[in-house]
Write an enzyme that holds these catalytic residues in place. Structure first.
Site, short mmCIF file in Angstrom:
data_model
loop_
_atom_site.label_atom_id
_atom_site.label_comp_id
_atom_site.label_asym_id
_atom_site.label_seq_id
_atom_site.Cartn_x
_atom_site.Cartn_y
_atom_site.Cartn_z
N GLU A 1 11.03 30.01 35.15
CA GLU A 1 12.23 29.19 34.42
C GLU A 1 11.29 28.22 34.57
OE1 GLU A 1 16.48 29.19 35.32
OE2 GLU A 1 14.97 27.96 37.43
N TYR B 1 14.79 21.93 29.18
CA TYR B 1 14.60 23.55 29.72
C TYR B 1 14.33 24.98 29.05
CZ TYR B 1 16.29 27.31 32.28
OH TYR B 1 16.87 28.97 32.62
#
Ligand code: GDP
Ligand code: MN
Length: 376
Positions: free
Chosen positions: A189, A101
């Protein structure tokens, strides 16, 4: 402003962020043609403004072009979490070794951008952020220096990334940060950031939000704004020029002034409730405006009670009270309505409310406690 994954990836590609080969399509035929041109397994991805598409069935891998066509035919026009899928992104399927991530967003408390990285990315990142936040390593970016290489490296080590992936992740993060700054992003993101079998990293997914206040600097991005995908009630409020934001709770809030409305939301929280919305009716409170505001708030079927919080400054409380009484008398409101009036002509306003089937409260705290109690 939210943009679609395929748009985010177009931006990222321009800044040298590695993204899979892909094309956005609106028909199953286009999907088949593009998949055939890649001549390898593909992933078909619904382009709607919701998170968690994977778990909801909006991300499907196809072994060949005809399977991709079939998947796209089912997906296009279907609903995903309430939104109609009008476009799909078709990409080469990735050889996924690890899912990381990587995110950049504004940390308002720190007044800086925060850079976050985790070696346990993927569809369960929300749970990880919630239950084991230590698995996400985070650093703040000094706006004067930008994101520095040593910081990224430190964060990668702290997050336990595969050592072989660190050099490529460093390049990736730098390019992502450049893109984020250049487009005035408020969020970038990448989840997952995929470490592939051959040891490179690539953006399997990309979510970018752009600061609305900076859109005037990016006319080419502003064109991407879409009304159709807004929350239905927010879209209707927008049409009626009412400042409304849906928040998900069950106590409807109407107030005059953004600050007062936000404080009201806080008070409802403090009293143990959850606000259904933010709604600022601004100055003045003619019946027409009040009726519009009430209608918008009551469109949300979760609303079990309503809290009206008005501070009379230039707007007079008696006018507001008249507006509320006039509007509510022509509407069939089935939930309790608590009203707090304070300020100019307060006594007159309260006197008017007295006969009406509305519950008056003296303070904001009392009003919040009352509506929370009544909706239990
Ligand atoms: P999201 O569920 O909306 O966040 O969509 P993602 O693009 O992140 O996809 C969800 C999951 O699909 C990923 O975490 C992967 O585990 C899985 N997936 C499997 N194969 C692929 C692939 O080839 N590409 C992508 N993007 N995801 C894949
Ligand atoms: Mn994702």
């Amino acid at each position: 402003m939210k943009i679609h994954e395929y748009q985010a990836k177009q931006i990222l590609a321009k800044f040298g962020v590695p993204v899979p080969a892909g094309e956005v399509c609106t028909t199953a035929e286009e999907v088949e043609r593009f998949a055939a041109s890649l001549a390898r397994p593909v992933v078909v991805k619904a382009q709607v403004h919701v998170g968690g598409r994977g778990k909801a069935g909006g991300i499907k891998v196809a072994k060949d072009a005809s399977e991709a066509r079939q998947i796209a035919a089912d997906m296009l026009g279907s609903k995903l979490k309430g939104l109609t899928v009008e476009k799909v992104l078709v990409e080469e399927a990735l050889d996924i070794r690890r899912e990381y991530y990587l995110g950049i967003t504004i940390d308002r408390a720190a007044q800086k951008n925060a850079f976050m990285i985790s070696s346990v990315g993927g569809v369960d990142i929300e749970q990880i952020a919630d239950k084991t936040p230590e698995k996400i390593s985070k650093l703040h970016v000094d706006p004067a220096t930008g994101l520095l290489d040593f910081q990224i490296r430190q964060a990668c080590f702290a997050a336990n990334l595969d050592p072989a992936a660190i050099a490529s992740t460093l390049r990736f993060a730098r390019a992502l940060y450049d893109a984020y700054i250049a487009i005035d992003g408020s969020l970038a993101e990448i989840n997952p950031l995929v470490l592939t079998g051959d040891g490179s990293v690539i953006a399997a997914d990309a979510k970018i939000n752009i600061d609305d206040n900076a859109l005037f600097r990016h006319p080419e991005l502003a064109e991407w704004e879409e009304e159709s995908e807004e929350d239905e009630i927010e879209a209707e409020a927008h049409r009626r020029h009412i400042q409304y934001v849906r928040l998900g709770g069950d106590i409807g809030i109407i107030g005059n002034g953004a600050g007062l409305v936000m404080t009201t939301i806080d008070e409802v929280n403090r009293a143990g409730g959850r606000a259904a919305n933010f709604l600022d009716i601004g100055g003045g409170a003619r019946a027409e405006l009040v009726r519009n505001a009430l209608e918008i708030v009551l469109m949300d079927p979760h609303v079990k009670g309503l809290l009206f919080n008005v501070f009379g400054g230039i707007t007079r409380c008696d006018e507001v009270a008249r507006g509320i009484i006039e509007a509510t008398s022509t509407m069939d409101i089935k939930v309790p309505v608590v009203i707090r009036l304070a300020g100019t002509m307060e006594a007159e306003g309260k006197a008017l409310l007295h006969g009406a089937s509305l519950i008056a409260a003296d303070t904001m705290q009392e009003a919040a406690a009352t509506i929370v109690r009544m909706t239990r």
